[in-house]
Design a protein around this motif. Sequence first.
Motif, PDB file in Angstrom:
ATOM      1  N   PRO A 144       0.800  -1.234   0.000  1.00 46.38           N
ATOM      2  CA  PRO A 144       0.000   0.000   0.000  1.00 46.38           C
ATOM      3  C   PRO A 144       0.831   1.282   0.000  1.00 46.38           C
ATOM      4  O   PRO A 144       0.387   2.302  -0.521  1.00 46.38           O
ATOM      5  CB  PRO A 144      -0.821  -0.115   1.283  1.00 46.38           C
ATOM      6  CG  PRO A 144      -0.949  -1.583   1.528  1.00 46.38           C
ATOM      7  CD  PRO A 144       0.358  -2.164   1.063  1.00 46.38           C
ATOM      8  N   GLN A 145       2.053   1.258   0.561  1.00 48.16           N
ATOM      9  CA  GLN A 145       2.850   2.490   0.600  1.00 48.16           C
ATOM     10  C   GLN A 145       3.358   2.895  -0.774  1.00 48.16           C
ATOM     11  O   GLN A 145       3.851   4.015  -0.950  1.00 48.16           O
ATOM     12  CB  GLN A 145       4.041   2.358   1.557  1.00 48.16           C
ATOM     13  CG  GLN A 145       5.067   1.313   1.165  1.00 48.16           C
ATOM     14  CD  GLN A 145       4.856   0.007   1.893  1.00 48.16           C
ATOM     15  OE1 GLN A 145       3.714  -0.345   2.199  1.00 48.16           O
ATOM     16  NE2 GLN A 145       5.928  -0.685   2.195  1.00 48.16           N
ATOM     17  N   TYR A 146       3.225   2.003  -1.766  1.00 45.90           N
ATOM     18  CA  TYR A 146       3.658   2.327  -3.121  1.00 45.90           C
ATOM     19  C   TYR A 146       2.488   2.717  -4.023  1.00 45.90           C
ATOM     20  O   TYR A 146       2.657   2.831  -5.238  1.00 45.90           O
ATOM     21  CB  TYR A 146       4.409   1.147  -3.739  1.00 45.90           C
ATOM     22  CG  TYR A 146       5.645   0.745  -2.973  1.00 45.90           C
ATOM     23  CD1 TYR A 146       6.462   1.702  -2.390  1.00 45.90           C
ATOM     24  CD2 TYR A 146       5.999  -0.603  -2.831  1.00 45.90           C
ATOM     25  CE1 TYR A 146       7.598   1.337  -1.683  1.00 45.90           C
ATOM     26  CE2 TYR A 146       7.139  -0.961  -2.129  1.00 45.90           C
ATOM     27  CZ  TYR A 146       7.926   0.006  -1.562  1.00 45.90           C
ATOM     28  OH  TYR A 146       9.057  -0.351  -0.866  1.00 45.90           O
ATOM     29  N   ILE A 147       1.314   2.898  -3.437  1.00 44.70           N
ATOM     30  CA  ILE A 147       0.115   3.229  -4.216  1.00 44.70           C
ATOM     31  C   ILE A 147      -0.239   4.696  -3.979  1.00 44.70           C
ATOM     32  O   ILE A 147      -0.353   5.128  -2.836  1.00 44.70           O
ATOM     33  CB  ILE A 147      -1.065   2.327  -3.801  1.00 44.70           C
ATOM     34  CG1 ILE A 147      -0.702   0.859  -4.018  1.00 44.70           C
ATOM     35  CG2 ILE A 147      -2.305   2.680  -4.596  1.00 44.70           C
ATOM     36  CD1 ILE A 147      -1.766  -0.122  -3.567  1.00 44.70           C
ATOM     37  N   PRO A 148      -0.419   5.501  -5.043  1.00 49.77           N
ATOM     38  CA  PRO A 148      -0.761   6.918  -4.866  1.00 49.77           C
ATOM     39  C   PRO A 148      -2.089   7.089  -4.131  1.00 49.77           C
ATOM     40  O   PRO A 148      -2.965   6.210  -4.185  1.00 49.77           O
ATOM     41  CB  PRO A 148      -0.859   7.450  -6.305  1.00 49.77           C
ATOM     42  CG  PRO A 148      -0.141   6.446  -7.147  1.00 49.77           C
ATOM     43  CD  PRO A 148      -0.277   5.124  -6.462  1.00 49.77           C
ATOM     44  N   VAL A 149      -2.242   8.227  -3.460  1.00 49.41           N
ATOM     45  CA  VAL A 149      -3.421   8.486  -2.642  1.00 49.41           C
ATOM     46  C   VAL A 149      -4.734   8.364  -3.419  1.00 49.41           C
ATOM     47  O   VAL A 149      -5.685   7.741  -2.923  1.00 49.41           O
ATOM     48  CB  VAL A 149      -3.310   9.865  -1.962  1.00 49.41           C
ATOM     49  CG1 VAL A 149      -4.646  10.295  -1.360  1.00 49.41           C
ATOM     50  CG2 VAL A 149      -2.265   9.821  -0.860  1.00 49.41           C
ATOM     51  N   PRO A 150      -4.864   8.933  -4.642  1.00 46.31           N
ATOM     52  CA  PRO A 150      -6.150   8.799  -5.348  1.00 46.31           C
ATOM     53  C   PRO A 150      -6.538   7.342  -5.604  1.00 46.31           C
ATOM     54  O   PRO A 150      -7.713   6.971  -5.458  1.00 46.31           O
ATOM     55  CB  PRO A 150      -5.912   9.552  -6.668  1.00 46.31           C
ATOM     56  CG  PRO A 150      -4.820  10.520  -6.360  1.00 46.31           C
ATOM     57  CD  PRO A 150      -3.935   9.813  -5.389  1.00 46.31           C
ATOM     58  N   VAL A 151      -5.570   6.519  -5.992  1.00 47.53           N
ATOM     59  CA  VAL A 151      -5.852   5.093  -6.219  1.00 47.53           C
ATOM     60  C   VAL A 151      -6.148   4.403  -4.898  1.00 47.53           C
ATOM     61  O   VAL A 151      -7.058   3.566  -4.799  1.00 47.53           O
ATOM     62  CB  VAL A 151      -4.664   4.414  -6.932  1.00 47.53           C
ATOM     63  CG1 VAL A 151      -4.927   2.920  -7.114  1.00 47.53           C
ATOM     64  CG2 VAL A 151      -4.404   5.076  -8.281  1.00 47.53           C
ATOM     65  N   LEU A 152      -5.395   4.748  -3.870  1.00 45.07           N
ATOM     66  CA  LEU A 152      -5.597   4.161  -2.543  1.00 45.07           C
ATOM     67  C   LEU A 152      -7.006   4.443  -2.043  1.00 45.07           C
ATOM     68  O   LEU A 152      -7.659   3.564  -1.457  1.00 45.07           O
ATOM     69  CB  LEU A 152      -4.563   4.741  -1.583  1.00 45.07           C
ATOM     70  CG  LEU A 152      -4.245   3.972  -0.306  1.00 45.07           C
ATOM     71  CD1 LEU A 152      -3.708   2.595  -0.621  1.00 45.07           C
ATOM     72  CD2 LEU A 152      -3.244   4.762   0.526  1.00 45.07           C
ATOM     73  N   ALA A 153      -7.498   5.658  -2.281  1.00 43.14           N
ATOM     74  CA  ALA A 153      -8.852   6.014  -1.849  1.00 43.14           C
ATOM     75  C   ALA A 153      -9.895   5.167  -2.577  1.00 43.14           C
ATOM     76  O   ALA A 153     -10.889   4.738  -1.971  1.00 43.14           O
ATOM     77  CB  ALA A 153      -9.098   7.499  -2.097  1.00 43.14           C
ATOM     78  N   LYS A 154      -9.691   4.917  -3.855  1.00 42.75           N
ATOM     79  CA  LYS A 154     -10.643   4.104  -4.618  1.00 42.75           C
ATOM     80  C   LYS A 154     -10.635   2.660  -4.132  1.00 42.75           C
ATOM     81  O   LYS A 154     -11.692   2.034  -3.981  1.00 42.75           O
ATOM     82  CB  LYS A 154     -10.305   4.160  -6.102  1.00 42.75           C
ATOM     83  CG  LYS A 154     -10.554   5.516  -6.748  1.00 42.75           C
ATOM     84  CD  LYS A 154     -10.177   5.496  -8.217  1.00 42.75           C
ATOM     85  CE  LYS A 154     -10.395   6.862  -8.861  1.00 42.75           C
ATOM     86  NZ  LYS A 154      -9.986   6.868 -10.290  1.00 42.75           N
ATOM     87  N   LEU A 155      -9.463   2.103  -3.881  1.00 44.65           N
ATOM     88  CA  LEU A 155      -9.368   0.725  -3.399  1.00 44.65           C
ATOM     89  C   LEU A 155      -9.960   0.594  -1.994  1.00 44.65           C
ATOM     90  O   LEU A 155     -10.609  -0.397  -1.670  1.00 44.65           O
ATOM     91  CB  LEU A 155      -7.911   0.269  -3.405  1.00 44.65           C
ATOM     92  CG  LEU A 155      -7.269   0.059  -4.780  1.00 44.65           C
ATOM     93  CD1 LEU A 155      -5.777  -0.202  -4.641  1.00 44.65           C
ATOM     94  CD2 LEU A 155      -7.937  -1.095  -5.516  1.00 44.65           C
ATOM     95  N   ALA A 156      -9.722   1.605  -1.146  1.00 42.14           N
ATOM     96  CA  ALA A 156     -10.260   1.560   0.216  1.00 42.14           C
ATOM     97  C   ALA A 156     -11.776   1.645   0.220  1.00 42.14           C
ATOM     98  O   ALA A 156     -12.440   1.062   1.088  1.00 42.14           O
ATOM     99  CB  ALA A 156      -9.671   2.695   1.051  1.00 42.14           C
ATOM    100  N   ALA A 157     -12.347   2.360  -0.747  1.00 40.20           N
ATOM    101  CA  ALA A 157     -13.801   2.522  -0.811  1.00 40.20           C
ATOM    102  C   ALA A 157     -14.492   1.384  -1.550  1.00 40.20           C
ATOM    103  O   ALA A 157     -15.702   1.228  -1.441  1.00 40.20           O
ATOM    104  CB  ALA A 157     -14.145   3.851  -1.493  1.00 40.20           C
ATOM    105  N   SER A 158     -13.740   0.589  -2.309  1.00 43.42           N
ATOM    106  CA  SER A 158     -14.341  -0.472  -3.124  1.00 43.42           C
ATOM    107  C   SER A 158     -14.754  -1.652  -2.257  1.00 43.42           C
ATOM    108  O   SER A 158     -14.038  -2.062  -1.342  1.00 43.42           O
ATOM    109  CB  SER A 158     -13.344  -0.925  -4.195  1.00 43.42           C
ATOM    110  OG  SER A 158     -13.889  -1.993  -4.948  1.00 43.42           O
ATOM    111  N   GLU A 159     -15.916  -2.198  -2.561  1.00 45.09           N
ATOM    112  CA  GLU A 159     -16.404  -3.400  -1.877  1.00 45.09           C
ATOM    113  C   GLU A 159     -16.037  -4.661  -2.651  1.00 45.09           C
ATOM    114  O   GLU A 159     -16.403  -5.763  -2.249  1.00 45.09           O
ATOM    115  CB  GLU A 159     -17.924  -3.325  -1.714  1.00 45.09           C
ATOM    116  CG  GLU A 159     -18.412  -2.151  -0.874  1.00 45.09           C
ATOM    117  CD  GLU A 159     -17.958  -2.250   0.569  1.00 45.09           C
ATOM    118  OE1 GLU A 159     -17.737  -3.392   1.042  1.00 45.09           O
ATOM    119  OE2 GLU A 159     -17.819  -1.205   1.227  1.00 45.09           O
ATOM    120  N   ARG A 160     -15.318  -4.499  -3.762  1.00 47.49           N
ATOM    121  CA  ARG A 160     -15.005  -5.648  -4.617  1.00 47.49           C
ATOM    122  C   ARG A 160     -13.499  -5.919  -4.626  1.00 47.49           C
ATOM    123  O   ARG A 160     -12.898  -6.131  -5.677  1.00 47.49           O
ATOM    124  CB  ARG A 160     -15.510  -5.393  -6.041  1.00 47.49           C
ATOM    125  CG  ARG A 160     -17.023  -5.196  -6.121  1.00 47.49           C
ATOM    126  CD  ARG A 160     -17.452  -4.816  -7.525  1.00 47.49           C
ATOM    127  NE  ARG A 160     -16.866  -3.559  -7.943  1.00 47.49           N
ATOM    128  CZ  ARG A 160     -16.505  -3.278  -9.187  1.00 47.49           C
ATOM    129  NH1 ARG A 160     -16.648  -4.181 -10.133  1.00 47.49           N
ATOM    130  NH2 ARG A 160     -15.982  -2.103  -9.492  1.00 47.49           N
TER     131      ARG A 160
END
Length: 400
Positions: free
Chosen positions: A275-291
């Motif tokens: 996760p520390q290598y993932i940019p914040v915008p992508v991280l936010a999408k992955l954190a919000a995704s239920e899939r």
Amino acid sequence: MSEAATRPRIVFAPFGRHTAYLLAGYLRHVLIVTSVLLAIALTIDLWPQFQDVAAKGSGDFGAVWSVVRFSALRTPGLIAPLLPFATFIGVLWTEVAHTQAGERMLVWNSGRSPLQCLSPVLLAGLILGGADFVMDGYMGPASMGIQMVERLGRDGARLDRAKLSDPAWMTAGGGILRAQIQYGPPPVLRNVMFFARDAGGRLTEVDVAPMAVWEEGTDRWTMQNGQYWKAGSKEGVSRTVFAGRATHQSMTPFAEKSVTLAIDPLWFTWHNLQPQYIPVPVLAKLAASERVPDAHGQYETRLHVVLSEAVLPGLMALLASALSMLFMAYRTPAPALVGIMFCGYIAHFGTKACLIMGQNGYMDPVIAGWLVPACLLVVIATVFALIEAQRKGKIAPSAG
């Protein structure tokens, strides 16, 4: 004329000379501390892979340039986790010098209250918090992206996104998926096997194909040039491989077959990346995704930790300043100095402990990200309340 009318009025001056003077001292000392910590971290990080990095350049100058460039690429990821603690030490250093020079006594004798002295530390926290957030949330992932593209260093070679992933098993769309991932974007699945199950968990269908392509905007994937087996099917026998073992099953060939995989395609693109290598915008999408099949807690924890880093250096700076005003207002006794440094280290250790516990499911992601900042706020408010009580004579001054 009354004495109150002739007394000079002390007002809050957030951008005055005192603020500029102390702010420069804070930033200078934080930069020195950060440079020392970076030199140590770079040495530890670079030493085991020095020869591999130097070999990327041609000739002596090329080798030196390769090492310098690699060091620059590693810098954001190494500095960001250390900057809040470096801020604490840098501010404490400035406060000690401020006290030893007699400047604090001069300022307080002028009638300025401790709360009126907070402008420089607040501005320093704002500057350093913004820098920490940008480095950890954007610059670090971007620099790692360059390392992965160029296969530069151990992590760059290990995380190379141009090669296929190892075979991975995951739950997807009411079944189990086994595939190798071509990260893309867009992602492509290779050597695919999908085991469909009914509501009772019984195997109903097996789909096998060398490739599956995502149907953009949907949860469906098109499997190409494969074959399938269905429970109760009596069609022609074809040899295939299940879980590495050759077996004879009734398989029906197909040119294309669409299957539903309830997995966010974005997850495939960033799979196998910490996760520390993932940019914040992508991280936010992955954190919000239920899939997301796994690591959902890791993404959410990391997101809250990065967001809290925007305020953490400022809180660490306030903690150092507040404790210095309370225990080292007029002198700098060694026990008080050691105790204050220990408090800063405990706060630094707490952030790392919460991150690890949150990413491993032992703590709620929101709590993992914001527990330490919340505790710091409480401690800082308590310390300033004690300072004000001292000034008003309600409690005895500390030994410092």
